[in-house]
Enzyme design. Structure first.
Site, PDB file in Angstrom:
ATOM      1  N   ARG A  89      -1.651  -9.782  -0.434  1.00  0.00           N
ATOM      2  CA  ARG A  89      -2.393  -8.804  -1.230  1.00  0.00           C
ATOM      3  C   ARG A  89      -1.705  -8.438  -2.547  1.00  0.00           C
ATOM      4  O   ARG A  89      -1.203  -7.328  -2.717  1.00  0.00           O
ATOM      5  CB  ARG A  89      -2.670  -7.546  -0.410  1.00  0.00           C
ATOM      6  N   ASP A 138     -13.826  -6.561   7.093  1.00  0.00           N
ATOM      7  CA  ASP A 138     -13.461  -5.389   7.904  1.00  0.00           C
ATOM      8  C   ASP A 138     -14.247  -5.298   9.218  1.00  0.00           C
ATOM      9  O   ASP A 138     -13.973  -4.421  10.034  1.00  0.00           O
ATOM     10  CB  ASP A 138     -13.668  -4.091   7.093  1.00  0.00           C
TER      11      ASP A 138
HETATM   12  C1  UD1 Z   1     -10.662  -3.389  -0.038  1.00  0.00           C
HETATM   13  C2  UD1 Z   1     -10.823  -2.509   1.171  1.00  0.00           C
HETATM   14  C3  UD1 Z   1     -10.463  -3.275   2.440  1.00  0.00           C
HETATM   15  C4  UD1 Z   1     -11.266  -4.568   2.522  1.00  0.00           C
HETATM   16  C5  UD1 Z   1     -11.133  -5.369   1.242  1.00  0.00           C
HETATM   17  C6  UD1 Z   1     -12.035  -6.584   1.219  1.00  0.00           C
HETATM   18  C7  UD1 Z   1     -10.400  -0.293   0.312  1.00  0.00           C
HETATM   19  C8  UD1 Z   1      -9.514   0.885   0.268  1.00  0.00           C
HETATM   20  N1  UD1 Z   1      -9.985  -1.341   1.025  1.00  0.00           N
HETATM   21  O1  UD1 Z   1      -9.295  -3.739  -0.142  1.00  0.00           O
HETATM   22  O2  UD1 Z   1     -10.759  -2.434   3.559  1.00  0.00           O
HETATM   23  O3  UD1 Z   1     -10.775  -5.325   3.615  1.00  0.00           O
HETATM   24  O4  UD1 Z   1     -11.479  -4.553   0.106  1.00  0.00           O
HETATM   25  O5  UD1 Z   1     -13.360  -6.215   1.402  1.00  0.00           O
HETATM   26  O6  UD1 Z   1     -11.498  -0.287  -0.228  1.00  0.00           O
HETATM   27  N2  UD1 Z   1      -6.329 -10.029  -4.582  1.00  0.00           N
HETATM   28  C9  UD1 Z   1      -5.521 -10.698  -5.474  1.00  0.00           C
HETATM   29  N3  UD1 Z   1      -4.998 -10.000  -6.546  1.00  0.00           N
HETATM   30  C10 UD1 Z   1      -5.280  -8.669  -6.742  1.00  0.00           C
HETATM   31  C11 UD1 Z   1      -6.124  -8.008  -5.835  1.00  0.00           C
HETATM   32  C12 UD1 Z   1      -6.640  -8.710  -4.754  1.00  0.00           C
HETATM   33  O7  UD1 Z   1      -5.240 -11.868  -5.324  1.00  0.00           O
HETATM   34  O8  UD1 Z   1      -4.799  -8.103  -7.730  1.00  0.00           O
HETATM   35  C13 UD1 Z   1      -6.894 -10.767  -3.425  1.00  0.00           C
HETATM   36  C14 UD1 Z   1      -6.475 -10.170  -2.087  1.00  0.00           C
HETATM   37  O9  UD1 Z   1      -5.211 -10.642  -1.683  1.00  0.00           O
HETATM   38  C15 UD1 Z   1      -7.593 -10.649  -1.193  1.00  0.00           C
HETATM   39  C16 UD1 Z   1      -8.812 -10.614  -2.119  1.00  0.00           C
HETATM   40  O10 UD1 Z   1      -8.290 -10.617  -3.440  1.00  0.00           O
HETATM   41  O11 UD1 Z   1      -7.366 -11.965  -0.778  1.00  0.00           O
HETATM   42  C17 UD1 Z   1      -9.726  -9.433  -1.947  1.00  0.00           C
HETATM   43  O12 UD1 Z   1      -8.966  -8.248  -1.929  1.00  0.00           O
HETATM   44  P1  UD1 Z   1      -9.545  -6.871  -2.504  1.00  0.00           P
HETATM   45  O13 UD1 Z   1     -11.027  -6.958  -2.603  1.00  0.00           O
HETATM   46  O14 UD1 Z   1      -8.782  -6.505  -3.731  1.00  0.00           O
HETATM   47  O15 UD1 Z   1      -9.161  -5.871  -1.351  1.00  0.00           O
HETATM   48  P2  UD1 Z   1      -8.713  -4.360  -1.486  1.00  0.00           P
HETATM   49  O16 UD1 Z   1      -9.395  -3.732  -2.649  1.00  0.00           O
HETATM   50  O17 UD1 Z   1      -7.233  -4.264  -1.390  1.00  0.00           O
END
Ligand code: UD1
Length: 419
Positions: free
Chosen positions: A123, A307
């Site tokens: 993440r 989720d």
């Molecule tokens: C949010 C939810 C979480 C849910 C997830 C995916 C909240 C508080 N949490 O988490 O419950 O499981 O969405 O629906 O709303 N990524 C990158 N770089 C970044 C950010 C993300 O590579 O800067 C990747 C992550 O590792 C992952 C994917 O993008 O593989 C999606 O993650 P993301 O949608 O950002 O999840 P969260 O916002 O952390």
């Protein structure tokens, strides 16, 4: 440390009231930092992550009034003096990164500890950083902190290479106070983004297209006082509906938002459940039957939510046939598999795919929760296992499910929390 003990074998019956969504309330509480007057948030669930967020806001200097009984939080951001989100809070709750955009937009500076890895995958935060840079921020990562600075942010064009819920939220919030118009392409389309946008609009923001993959934000000079009620939690709703289907029962989720549950209800129908929607109520009726195994591929909204993956895996464990589960969002989100296997589940893992061969019975055993949704899947498995299942490390559960034992007991489950 508290544990949950579940004695399996009772089909769930009845009505359960759905709480406000964890994944909506956290960004909305962070968004209050953008205002120049108090913002009132209602339908706030009583969750550990909400308490962590209010501690974070208080630590920044905001005035926070939290009425637990009424599920109401009022944040007065006028007294904010700090722009630092410290490690001890960010490490317990990754969503703390959502103060980055608001602090930067409102105060021109933000320091947020790097969240680091977490149990379900690496993440990273690169998408958050790049998006804010596109609005003119200067960002460095040093000594374990993301340090961001800017004069007034300026509108820009953000094109996400990967869909990210959190990064979309951060840049959406930041863009509301920027000078000029921001276009966000390949934006996340989750209902929680729409709810955040609705709150921001109530505060005076000019936002179009939330819920689609292109969001347009015209920056305004200031955001003002507002009241916003948080959307119903679609993951909590889905969890209770799966519990109904697994136990062969009939459960109505009341105060839900069926329009946010498309992929989940479709999979429940596939498993053999009768699903009825009536306004804000959704009923799943399994009429004592055993579910059929189903295939799932997780993907960003409106696809099947990651989720809900663990809960549907629990259902597949006792379903008729074999179902495959492909996890495409997080690389390490199968930690519940080994715990489900302790209960007698038959699961093979091959990279991001789990093949679950349904068995007639699970047998209760001590298991350990590894993350929030994994904990829920273990409770669901316990509801259908023979004898007692004891779930340890349930602090994960308290981060995201309000009063889960009381709600399940209300549906006839034999479940209790023990010290
Ligand atoms: C949010 C939810 C979480 C849910 C997830 C995916 C909240 C508080 N949490 O988490 O419950 O499981 O969405 O629906 O709303 N990524 C990158 N770089 C970044 C950010 C993300 O590579 O800067 C990747 C992550 O590792 C992952 C994917 O993008 O593989 C999606 O993650 P993301 O949608 O950002 O999840 P969260 O916002 O952390």
């Amino acid at each position: 440390m508290d544990k949950i003990v579940v004695t399996g074998g009772t089909p769930l019956q009845g009505e359960v009231r759905i709480s406000g969504a964890k994944n909506a309330v956290l960004p909305i509480l962070c968004a209050t930092l953008l205002a120049d007057a108090p913002v009132e948030v209602t339908n706030v669930p009583h969750l550990h992550d909400v308490l962590t967020t209010t501690r974070l806001l208080s630590g920044l200097g905001a005035g926070v009034q939290h009425d637990l009984e009424r599920g109401r939080v009022t944040v007065d951001p006028r007294s904010v003096t700090s722009h630092v989100a410290p490690y001890e809070l960010v490490r317990t709750m990754r969503a703390s990164i959502l103060v980055l955009g608001p602090l930067l937009a409102r105060y021109g500076a933000a320091e947020v500890s790097l969240p680091g890895g977490c149990a379900i995958g690496a993440r990273p935060v690169d998408l958050h950083i790049k998006a804010l840079e596109a609005l003119g921020a200067t960002i460095t990562v040093e000594h374990g902190f993301i340090r961001a600075q800017a004069g007034r942010l300026r509108g820009g064009h953000v094109v996400f290479e990967t869909i990210s819920v959190g990064a979309t939220e951060n840049v959406l919030m930041a863009a509301t106070l920027a000078d000029g118009t921001t276009l966000i392409d390949n934006a996340a389309r989750e209902p929680e983004i729409v709810d955040l946008a609705e709150c921001l609009i109530a505060m005076g923001a000019d936002i179009r297209g939330a819920g689609t993959s292109r969001i347009e934000v015209r920056g305004v000079e200031r955001l003002h006082a507002a009241t916003h009620a948080v959307i119903a939690d679609r993951i909590e709703t889905g969890t209770f509906l799966v519990a109904a289907a697994m136990t062969g029962g009939r459960v109505t989720a009341v105060g839900a938002r069926p329009d946010t549950l498309g992929a989940v209800l479709e999979r429940l129908r596939h498993a053999g459940a009768t699903v009825e929607v009536d306004g804000d109520c959704v009923t799943v009726d399994m009429q004592g039957r055993r579910p059929r195994a189903i295939d799932i591929v997780t993907s960003p909204h409106p696809g099947f939510p990651t989720d809900m993956q663990a809960q549907f895996m629990a259902m597949n464990c006792i379903a008729e046939g074999t179902g495959t589960i492909d996890e495409t969002i997080f690389e390490n989100r199968f930690m519940h598999v080994s715990e489900l296997m302790r209960l007698g589940a038959e699961i093979d893992i091959d990279g991001p795919r789990a093949s679950v061969h349904g068995v007639e019975r699970l047998s209760g055993a001590p298991v350990m929760a590894t993350d929030l949704r994994a904990s829920a899947s273990l409770i669901l498995a316990g509801l259908v296992a023979d004898g007692e299942t004891t779930i340890d490390r349930i602090y994960h559960l308290d981060r995201g499910y309000e009063h889960i034992e009381q709600k399940l007991s209300g549906l006839g489950a034999r479940i209790q929390r023990v010290k």
